[in-house]
Motif scaffolding. Structure first.
Motif, mmCIF file in Angstrom:
data_model
loop_
_atom_site.group_PDB
_atom_site.id
_atom_site.type_symbol
_atom_site.label_atom_id
_atom_site.label_comp_id
_atom_site.label_asym_id
_atom_site.label_seq_id
_atom_site.Cartn_x
_atom_site.Cartn_y
_atom_site.Cartn_z
ATOM 1 N N LEU A 51 -1.411 7.102 102.801
ATOM 2 C CA LEU A 51 -0.985 7.540 101.459
ATOM 3 C C LEU A 51 -1.780 6.674 100.305
ATOM 4 O O LEU A 51 -1.834 5.489 100.478
ATOM 5 N N TYR B 133 1.439 4.985 96.214
ATOM 6 C CA TYR B 133 3.027 4.530 96.606
ATOM 7 C C TYR B 133 3.927 4.471 95.696
ATOM 8 O O TYR B 133 4.583 3.382 95.679
ATOM 9 N N GLY C 19 4.736 9.015 96.622
ATOM 10 C CA GLY C 19 4.292 8.446 97.787
ATOM 11 C C GLY C 19 5.323 8.100 98.829
ATOM 12 O O GLY C 19 5.548 8.147 99.902
ATOM 13 N N LYS C 20 6.381 7.320 98.176
ATOM 14 C CA LYS C 20 7.642 6.804 99.053
ATOM 15 C C LYS C 20 8.331 7.903 99.613
ATOM 16 O O LYS C 20 8.801 8.004 100.793
ATOM 17 N N GLU D 117 6.561 9.397 102.458
ATOM 18 C CA GLU D 117 6.500 8.683 103.581
ATOM 19 C C GLU D 117 7.905 9.055 104.392
ATOM 20 O O GLU D 117 8.028 9.367 105.445
ATOM 21 N N GLU D 118 9.225 9.105 103.542
ATOM 22 C CA GLU D 118 10.659 9.392 104.102
ATOM 23 C C GLU D 118 10.460 10.733 105.010
ATOM 24 O O GLU D 118 10.918 10.827 106.148
ATOM 25 N N VAL E 167 2.880 6.733 109.287
ATOM 26 C CA VAL E 167 2.048 6.514 108.139
ATOM 27 C C VAL E 167 1.267 5.226 108.465
ATOM 28 O O VAL E 167 2.047 3.970 108.590
ATOM 29 N N LYS F 156 -0.863 2.457 103.401
ATOM 30 C CA LYS F 156 -0.241 2.909 102.052
ATOM 31 C C LYS F 156 -1.170 2.045 101.042
ATOM 32 O O LYS F 156 -1.077 0.705 101.107
ATOM 33 N N ASP G 272 -1.758 1.249 97.100
ATOM 34 C CA ASP G 272 -1.356 1.544 95.518
ATOM 35 C C ASP G 272 -2.328 0.561 94.803
ATOM 36 O O ASP G 272 -2.908 0.194 94.987
ATOM 37 N N GLU H 107 -2.731 11.913 98.467
ATOM 38 C CA GLU H 107 -2.940 11.441 97.381
ATOM 39 C C GLU H 107 -2.119 11.799 96.149
ATOM 40 O O GLU H 107 -2.393 13.107 95.631
ATOM 41 N N THR I 166 -1.595 9.696 92.951
ATOM 42 C CA THR I 166 -1.681 8.544 91.872
ATOM 43 C C THR I 166 -1.411 8.967 90.469
ATOM 44 O O THR I 166 -0.459 9.126 90.032
#
Ligand SMILES: NC(=O)c1ccc[n+]([C@@H]2O[C@H](COP(=O)([O-])OP(=O)(O)OC[C@H]3O[C@@H](n4cnc5c(N)ncnc54)[C@H](O)[C@@H]3O)[C@@H](O)[C@H]2O)c1
Length: 247
Positions: A5, A8, A12-13, A16-17, A26, A29, A31, A51, A53
């Protein structure tokens, strides 16, 4: 599938979930506060990088993934100015790039409806097209990448209007005869809203999409990663969802 990732934050979070629920791993991570720990060796362990960001950092991150030979799925918006250059670089590197201004199934249906509607309205010059989008106040780019996609799609079909202008909702600006307005608002607690309307003296046609949360974007990004993992080339959600109308 092993996922890296890049970014984050909110997306991003959420990605992930959803990735974990779909049985993926994953492994990285990254950030803003640990960007220096991103190495080509670590990244190369991933099957795909996702990506999300900022407009200021996305270019560098895409190039980094292409150099590391890792397929990259890009959700960050606000980098259209670099799109041609990055596409050429991806081809030169025999790399893999999947990008979309919007990964949700619902907005991709809206993209297809938008094209169909513009196709229907072609030649009916009494109808004036306009677009409107609103998002939360932390959004950095305006209009949204999704609105840019919608506006460019309409321009391809409407020969009377082959350009558009961005306007803050409520602002007044003289538009050229070939331009239509794309209004935007930045409001508290709006995940994402897009609307396209055609208004004539006798009626109005309107299509819209409202995101209730970020789950749709995140699921689409994971589906895109699964789709692109073993492919080479440049892909978008049109390749994934195949909602495109044929005329
Ligand atoms: N395509 C889509 O479907 C879709 C959907 C939602 C959001 N977006 C876009 O995705 C982007 C991210 O959205 P968000 O809501 O997660 O924003 P966010 O601000 O919550 O998260 C962005 C994260 O990137 C981090 N970051 C900054 N520089 C970095 C760098 N060099 N390397 C790694 N991480 C870095 C920030 O610290 C932050 O945590 C925005 O451009 C947004 O418009 C796209």
């Amino acid at each position: 599938m092993k996922i890296a990732l890049l970014g984050y934050g909110k997306m991003g979070k959420k990605i992930e979930e959803i990735a974990l629920k779909r049985g993926h791993e994953v492994i990285l991570k990254i950030d803003a506060d640990n960007r220096e720990s991103l190495t080509k060796e670590e990244l190369a362990q991933a099957d795909v990088a996702i990506e999300f960001t900022t407009p200021a950092t996305v270019y560098e991150n895409i190039i980094f993934c292409l150099d590391a030979g890792v397929p990259v799925v890009v959700g960050t918006t606000g980098w259209v100015a670099h799109q041609k250059e990055i596409s050429h670089y991806c081809i030169e590197k025999n790399g893999t790039l999947f990008h979309s201004s919007n990964f949700s199934i619902g907005v991709n249906v809206l993209f297809a409806l938008n094209k169909f509607l513009a196709h229907c309205m072609k030649g009916y010059d009494d109808y004036e097209i306009s677009m409107y989008e609103s998002h939360h106040t932390q959004k950095l780019d305006a209009p949204s990448g999704t609105a840019v996609t919608l506006a460019n799609q309409a321009n391809e079909f409407l020969y009377k209007k082959d350009s558009w202008q961005t306007l803050k909702n409520g602002d007044k600006k003289e538009l050229k005869h070939n331009e239509f307005p794309v209004y935007f608002d930045r409001l508290d607690d709006v995940t994402g809203y897009h609307e396209i309307s055609y208004t004539s003296p006798i009626d109005r046609i309107k299509i819209s999409h409202e995101a209730f949360n970020r789950d749709g974007f995140a699921l689409g990004a994971v589906l895109a990663s699964e789709f692109v993992k073993d492919k080479k080339g440049i892909f978008t959600t049109e390749d994934l969802f195949k909602f495109n109308p044929s005329f």
